[in-house]
Design a protein around this motif. Structure first.
Motif, PDB file in Angstrom:
ATOM      1  N   UNK A 190      15.311  -7.942  -8.832  1.00 40.54           N
ATOM      2  CA  UNK A 190      14.847  -7.679  -7.461  1.00 40.54           C
ATOM      3  C   UNK A 190      13.331  -7.761  -7.407  1.00 40.54           C
ATOM      4  N   UNK A 191      12.662  -7.134  -8.362  1.00 36.78           N
ATOM      5  CA  UNK A 191      11.196  -7.169  -8.407  1.00 36.78           C
ATOM      6  C   UNK A 191      10.695  -8.610  -8.521  1.00 36.78           C
ATOM      7  N   UNK A 192      11.297  -9.376  -9.424  1.00 38.78           N
ATOM      8  CA  UNK A 192      10.889 -10.768  -9.627  1.00 38.78           C
ATOM      9  C   UNK A 192      11.075 -11.572  -8.335  1.00 38.78           C
ATOM     10  N   UNK A 193      12.225 -11.394  -7.686  1.00 36.90           N
ATOM     11  CA  UNK A 193      12.492 -12.120  -6.433  1.00 36.90           C
ATOM     12  C   UNK A 193      11.479 -11.743  -5.360  1.00 36.90           C
ATOM     13  N   UNK A 194      11.227 -10.452  -5.206  1.00 39.54           N
ATOM     14  CA  UNK A 194      10.257 -10.013  -4.196  1.00 39.54           C
ATOM     15  C   UNK A 194       8.865 -10.563  -4.498  1.00 39.54           C
ATOM     16  N   UNK A 195       8.450 -10.494  -5.742  1.00 40.86           N
ATOM     17  CA  UNK A 195       7.100 -10.917  -6.101  1.00 40.86           C
ATOM     18  C   UNK A 195       6.937 -12.434  -6.101  1.00 40.86           C
ATOM     19  N   UNK A 196       7.988 -13.159  -6.445  1.00 42.33           N
ATOM     20  CA  UNK A 196       7.907 -14.620  -6.466  1.00 42.33           C
ATOM     21  C   UNK A 196       8.125 -15.250  -5.096  1.00 42.33           C
ATOM     22  N   UNK A 197       9.052 -14.696  -4.326  1.00 46.22           N
ATOM     23  CA  UNK A 197       9.455 -15.336  -3.070  1.00 46.22           C
ATOM     24  C   UNK A 197       9.043 -14.600  -1.798  1.00 46.22           C
ATOM     25  N   UNK A 198       8.682 -13.330  -1.907  1.00 48.93           N
ATOM     26  CA  UNK A 198       8.408 -12.542  -0.701  1.00 48.93           C
ATOM     27  C   UNK A 198       7.151 -11.688  -0.823  1.00 48.93           C
ATOM     28  N   UNK A 199       6.129 -12.205  -1.494  1.00 55.29           N
ATOM     29  CA  UNK A 199       4.891 -11.442  -1.685  1.00 55.29           C
ATOM     30  C   UNK A 199       4.253 -11.072  -0.338  1.00 55.29           C
ATOM     31  N   UNK A 200       4.245 -11.992   0.590  1.00 51.70           N
ATOM     32  CA  UNK A 200       3.654 -11.717   1.907  1.00 51.70           C
ATOM     33  C   UNK A 200       4.467 -10.659   2.657  1.00 51.70           C
ATOM     34  N   UNK A 201       5.787 -10.692   2.509  1.00 54.04           N
ATOM     35  CA  UNK A 201       6.634  -9.683   3.141  1.00 54.04           C
ATOM     36  C   UNK A 201       6.328  -8.293   2.581  1.00 54.04           C
ATOM     37  N   UNK A 202       6.104  -8.218   1.277  1.00 51.50           N
ATOM     38  CA  UNK A 202       5.759  -6.932   0.657  1.00 51.50           C
ATOM     39  C   UNK A 202       4.469  -6.388   1.251  1.00 51.50           C
ATOM     40  N   UNK A 203       3.489  -7.253   1.424  1.00 52.82           N
ATOM     41  CA  UNK A 203       2.218  -6.842   2.017  1.00 52.82           C
ATOM     42  C   UNK A 203       2.421  -6.321   3.443  1.00 52.82           C
ATOM     43  N   UNK A 204       3.245  -7.002   4.209  1.00 49.42           N
ATOM     44  CA  UNK A 204       3.533  -6.559   5.585  1.00 49.42           C
ATOM     45  C   UNK A 204       4.236  -5.206   5.568  1.00 49.42           C
ATOM     46  N   UNK A 205       5.185  -5.004   4.664  1.00 52.32           N
ATOM     47  CA  UNK A 205       5.902  -3.728   4.578  1.00 52.32           C
ATOM     48  C   UNK A 205       4.930  -2.597   4.254  1.00 52.32           C
ATOM     49  N   UNK A 206       4.054  -2.817   3.283  1.00 55.24           N
ATOM     50  CA  UNK A 206       3.085  -1.775   2.906  1.00 55.24           C
ATOM     51  C   UNK A 206       2.124  -1.493   4.055  1.00 55.24           C
ATOM     52  N   UNK A 207       1.652  -2.537   4.708  1.00 51.14           N
ATOM     53  CA  UNK A 207       0.724  -2.343   5.832  1.00 51.14           C
ATOM     54  C   UNK A 207       1.388  -1.630   6.998  1.00 51.14           C
ATOM     55  N   UNK A 208       2.619  -2.037   7.323  1.00 45.79           N
ATOM     56  CA  UNK A 208       3.276  -1.496   8.510  1.00 45.79           C
ATOM     57  C   UNK A 208       4.005  -0.195   8.309  1.00 45.79           C
ATOM     58  N   UNK A 209       4.571   0.024   7.127  1.00 42.57           N
ATOM     59  CA  UNK A 209       5.394   1.218   6.902  1.00 42.57           C
ATOM     60  C   UNK A 209       4.871   2.117   5.791  1.00 42.57           C
TER      61      UNK A 209
END
Length: 98
Positions: free
Chosen positions: A13-32
């Motif tokens: 899960x970590x690898x998938x998030x970091x490889x394919x959804x890095x921008x989404x992670x940034x949005x989640x941290x910024x927004x929530x």
């Protein structure tokens, strides 16, 4: 904290998030995650209760799922929900299905 995820699943899960959804992670941290000014967010842990990111300077930011996950398949839906909620909180348009 208990988790339905084996260490291998957490790493996948970590690898998938970091490889394919890095921008989404940034949005989640910024927004929530209460960190609207961060410039980087790396998924660092996942368990039944939430997802954790390491942000600028190594600080850990945890974002709860909003429910307790009991199986791996729920993680994808939970991340998509967090992403969409974060987009709404930030006034951004969410992309379609991930």
């Amino acid at each position: 904290m208990s988790t339905p995820f084996t260490p291998d699943v957490v790493e996948a899960i970590k690898r998938h998030m970091n490889d394919d959804h890095a921008e989404d992670s940034l949005i989640i941290v910024r927004g929530l995650g209460g960190r609207p000014a961060v410039t980087s967010a790396v998924t660092s842990d996942v368990d039944a209760e939430g997802i954790e990111f390491t942000v600028d300077g190594g600080e850990k930011v945890r974002v709860p799922w909003g429910e307790t996950l009991t199986e791996r398949a729920q993680a994808r839906k939970a991340v998509v929900r967090l992403y969409r909620d974060a987009c709404a909180a930030l006034g951004l348009s969410a992309r379609g299905e991930h």
